[in-house]
Design a protein around this motif. Structure first.
Motif, PDB file in Angstrom:
ATOM      1  N   GLN A 118       4.242  -9.327  -2.477  1.00  0.00           N
ATOM      2  CA  GLN A 118       3.983 -10.108  -3.686  1.00  0.00           C
ATOM      3  C   GLN A 118       2.996  -9.439  -4.637  1.00  0.00           C
ATOM      4  OE1 GLN A 118       3.513 -11.766  -0.421  1.00  0.00           O
ATOM      5  NE2 GLN A 118       5.729 -11.972  -0.536  1.00  0.00           N
ATOM      6  N   VAL A 119       2.134  -8.597  -4.084  1.00  0.00           N
ATOM      7  CA  VAL A 119       1.128  -7.883  -4.876  1.00  0.00           C
ATOM      8  C   VAL A 119       1.055  -6.455  -4.339  1.00  0.00           C
ATOM      9  CG1 VAL A 119      -1.244  -7.921  -5.759  1.00  0.00           C
ATOM     10  CG2 VAL A 119      -0.173 -10.054  -5.018  1.00  0.00           C
ATOM     11  N   ALA A 120       0.797  -5.473  -5.222  1.00  0.00           N
ATOM     12  CA  ALA A 120       0.767  -4.091  -4.741  1.00  0.00           C
ATOM     13  C   ALA A 120      -0.140  -3.222  -5.602  1.00  0.00           C
ATOM     14  CB  ALA A 120       2.172  -3.498  -4.722  1.00  0.00           C
ATOM     15  N   TRP A 121      -0.708  -2.234  -4.954  1.00  0.00           N
ATOM     16  CA  TRP A 121      -1.435  -1.143  -5.620  1.00  0.00           C
ATOM     17  C   TRP A 121      -0.419  -0.031  -5.765  1.00  0.00           C
ATOM     18  CZ3 TRP A 121      -7.220  -0.118  -4.612  1.00  0.00           C
ATOM     19  CH2 TRP A 121      -7.636   1.047  -5.251  1.00  0.00           C
ATOM     20  N   LEU A 122      -0.006   0.233  -6.989  1.00  0.00           N
ATOM     21  CA  LEU A 122       1.084   1.166  -7.250  1.00  0.00           C
ATOM     22  C   LEU A 122       0.598   2.395  -8.004  1.00  0.00           C
ATOM     23  CD1 LEU A 122       3.653  -1.511  -8.447  1.00  0.00           C
ATOM     24  CD2 LEU A 122       3.826  -0.222  -6.320  1.00  0.00           C
ATOM     25  N   ALA A 162      10.529  -3.725  -1.337  1.00  0.00           N
ATOM     26  CA  ALA A 162       9.906  -4.874  -0.695  1.00  0.00           C
ATOM     27  C   ALA A 162       9.452  -5.893  -1.741  1.00  0.00           C
ATOM     28  CB  ALA A 162       8.720  -4.424   0.157  1.00  0.00           C
ATOM     29  N   MET A 163       8.920  -5.392  -2.840  1.00  0.00           N
ATOM     30  CA  MET A 163       8.504  -6.275  -3.934  1.00  0.00           C
ATOM     31  C   MET A 163       9.722  -6.922  -4.585  1.00  0.00           C
ATOM     32  SD  MET A 163       5.612  -5.240  -6.718  1.00  0.00           S
ATOM     33  CE  MET A 163       4.394  -6.482  -7.193  1.00  0.00           C
ATOM     34  N   ARG A 164      10.764  -6.148  -4.723  1.00  0.00           N
ATOM     35  CA  ARG A 164      11.994  -6.651  -5.337  1.00  0.00           C
ATOM     36  C   ARG A 164      12.550  -7.845  -4.576  1.00  0.00           C
ATOM     37  NH1 ARG A 164      17.591  -3.083  -5.682  1.00  0.00           N
ATOM     38  NH2 ARG A 164      18.903  -4.683  -6.652  1.00  0.00           N
ATOM     39  N   PHE A 165      12.521  -7.784  -3.243  1.00  0.00           N
ATOM     40  CA  PHE A 165      13.083  -8.847  -2.425  1.00  0.00           C
ATOM     41  C   PHE A 165      12.045  -9.864  -1.954  1.00  0.00           C
ATOM     42  CE2 PHE A 165      16.285  -5.444  -1.901  1.00  0.00           C
ATOM     43  CZ  PHE A 165      17.382  -6.142  -2.357  1.00  0.00           C
ATOM     44  N   LYS A 219      -2.227  -9.563   3.865  1.00  0.00           N
ATOM     45  CA  LYS A 219      -1.850  -8.593   4.883  1.00  0.00           C
ATOM     46  C   LYS A 219      -1.408  -7.289   4.225  1.00  0.00           C
ATOM     47  CE  LYS A 219       1.393  -7.923   8.720  1.00  0.00           C
ATOM     48  NZ  LYS A 219       2.534  -8.520   9.465  1.00  0.00           N
ATOM     49  N   PRO A 220      -2.093  -6.170   4.517  1.00  0.00           N
ATOM     50  CA  PRO A 220      -1.627  -4.887   3.962  1.00  0.00           C
ATOM     51  C   PRO A 220      -0.218  -4.571   4.461  1.00  0.00           C
ATOM     52  CG  PRO A 220      -3.848  -4.686   4.845  1.00  0.00           C
ATOM     53  CD  PRO A 220      -3.328  -6.019   5.308  1.00  0.00           C
ATOM     54  N   PHE A 221       0.629  -4.161   3.542  1.00  0.00           N
ATOM     55  CA  PHE A 221       2.020  -3.816   3.859  1.00  0.00           C
ATOM     56  C   PHE A 221       2.152  -2.312   3.669  1.00  0.00           C
ATOM     57  CE2 PHE A 221       6.499  -3.172   2.856  1.00  0.00           C
ATOM     58  CZ  PHE A 221       7.153  -4.022   3.740  1.00  0.00           C
ATOM     59  N   TYR A 222       2.084  -1.566   4.764  1.00  0.00           N
ATOM     60  CA  TYR A 222       2.104  -0.102   4.709  1.00  0.00           C
ATOM     61  C   TYR A 222       3.545   0.400   4.655  1.00  0.00           C
ATOM     62  CZ  TYR A 222      -2.655  -0.793   6.402  1.00  0.00           C
ATOM     63  OH  TYR A 222      -3.962  -1.206   6.558  1.00  0.00           O
ATOM     64  N   VAL A 233       0.852  -1.188   0.000  1.00  0.00           N
ATOM     65  CA  VAL A 233       0.000   0.000   0.000  1.00  0.00           C
ATOM     66  C   VAL A 233       0.887   1.236   0.000  1.00  0.00           C
ATOM     67  CG1 VAL A 233      -1.771   1.283   1.252  1.00  0.00           C
ATOM     68  CG2 VAL A 233      -1.800  -1.228   1.275  1.00  0.00           C
ATOM     69  N   LEU A 234       0.736   2.088  -0.994  1.00  0.00           N
ATOM     70  CA  LEU A 234       1.551   3.291  -1.105  1.00  0.00           C
ATOM     71  C   LEU A 234       1.166   4.333  -0.065  1.00  0.00           C
ATOM     72  CD1 LEU A 234       1.819   3.742  -4.956  1.00  0.00           C
ATOM     73  CD2 LEU A 234       3.580   2.968  -3.395  1.00  0.00           C
TER      74      LEU A 234
END
Length: 342
Positions: free
Chosen positions: A102-106, A95-98, A82-85, A53-54
């Protein structure tokens, strides 16, 4: 809108985040079972998925919006979501790179970077409340600031350019599309202005909400913000919203992508597609200021790539340390990049 006009670049910033374990999912089927069994084994192998979550607002404001949505996602996907703030746009990309996300609203610009370095693949696009697949960047000023009426009368962008040396100014985040990339191109690069040198004081506030509060509290004269966050302030901080006046609006920006890592198991990807393409719960979507999502692919955000390249072209034209020949060569290379993505 003429797509060629919607061109820009923003300098890419070094991003840091502690490395996290890369997601691995066992989708093999040792006893040659059916596709249904493979699907079940993939789902069972992944215990939890982090959804990036941005940081357009504070986490306190984000939680009531995102947790019901994540719960609905969890029920559909069959895996806890789980939302990742994050506090910076760069953090969700890293975080996505590593593999920690796994999924994101960008946003558009962060997605372009995530596609380069984090193996991100867009599969859905946000549809706004009014049914459009786009949003706007604004410049805002405090209604009580003496500059505001003058800026509106003169045209907000023109006023800011002409009076920059007297003004304090806040961008959102260097990885933000509406908070940096778009205003950087349309207001500054196209007019040969270097904002780092032009203003009395220039800051990066960190997110849209911080920009809004800096202007509302008269700490900054002018700041960038998206129309979506400005609209959400009506419910999250109506007192601050009442103090803000829009003095400039950008051309339409392609709406946000939803992206997953390419190495996510195919059956899990399909579950995410089904969820986003069919999710219509207005009660949960309304606080996000969206009506739903549609299918999308990477090329939907070529406009953002063009913007980045266009900004580089404008900056090259104004580089005093380059010879005319060097400028021509660099601009030719950038124009070739434009042709390759059209």
């Amino acid at each position: 809108m003429n797509r060629r006009l919607f061109i820009q670049q923003a300098s890419l910033f070094t991003m840091t985040l502690a490395s996290a374990k890369i997601l691995s999912a066992c989708t093999s089927n040792s006893d040659n079972k059916s596709t249904t069994s493979t699907t079940n084994s993939s789902t069972a192998a992944i215990k939890e998925i982090n959804f990036g979550v941005l940081s357009t607002e504070s986490q306190a404001n984000q939680k009531p919006i995102w947790e019901p949505f994540a719960a609905a996602m969890s029920q559909e996907i069959g895996i806890p979501i789980k939302p990742f703030y994050v506090t910076q746009y760069a953090a969700v990309i890293e975080a996505m790179r590593f593999g920690k996300v796994q999924v994101a609203w960008l946003g558009g610009k962060p997605y372009i970077q995530a596609a380069k370095v984090a193996d991100a693949e867009a599969f859905a696009q946000v549809v706004s409340e009014d049914g459009t697949k786009g949003y706007y960047s604004h410049l805002i000023a405090n209604k009580d600031n003496s500059i505001t009426a003058k800026a509106i009368a003169a045209g907000g962008d023109k006023y800011v350019i002409e009076n920059a040396s007297k003004l304090t100014f806040a961008f959102n985040d260097p990885s933000s599309t509406s908070g940096f990339l778009v205003p950087s191109y349309y207001i500054f690069a196209k007019n040969g202005i270097d904002p780092k040198k032009a203003f009395k004081r220039l800051i990066f506030a960190g997110n849209h909400e911080a920009c809004a509060l800096a202007v509302a509290n008269k700490q900054i004269d002018v700041a960038t913000i998206s129309n979506e966050v400005l609209s959400r302030l009506e419910s999250t901080n109506p007192t601050a919203r009442q103090k803000l006046e829009v003095i400039w609006q950008s051309p339409l920006i392609p709406s946000d992508p939803i992206a997953y890592r390419r190495d996510l198991p195919a059956d899990i990807k399909k579950k995410f597609q089904n969820f986003f393409y069919n999710y219509k719960d207005a009660k949960i979507l309304a606080p996000m200021k969206v009506s739903g999502f549609v299918e999308a692919e990477d090329k939907n955000w070529h406009t953002i790539r063009e913007l980045e390249i266009g900004k580089k072209i404008e900056e090259t034209k104004n580089q005093d340390n380059l010879s005319e020949q060097e400028k021509k060569q660099k601009i030719a290379e950038l124009n070739q990049q434009l042709k390759e993505i059209q």
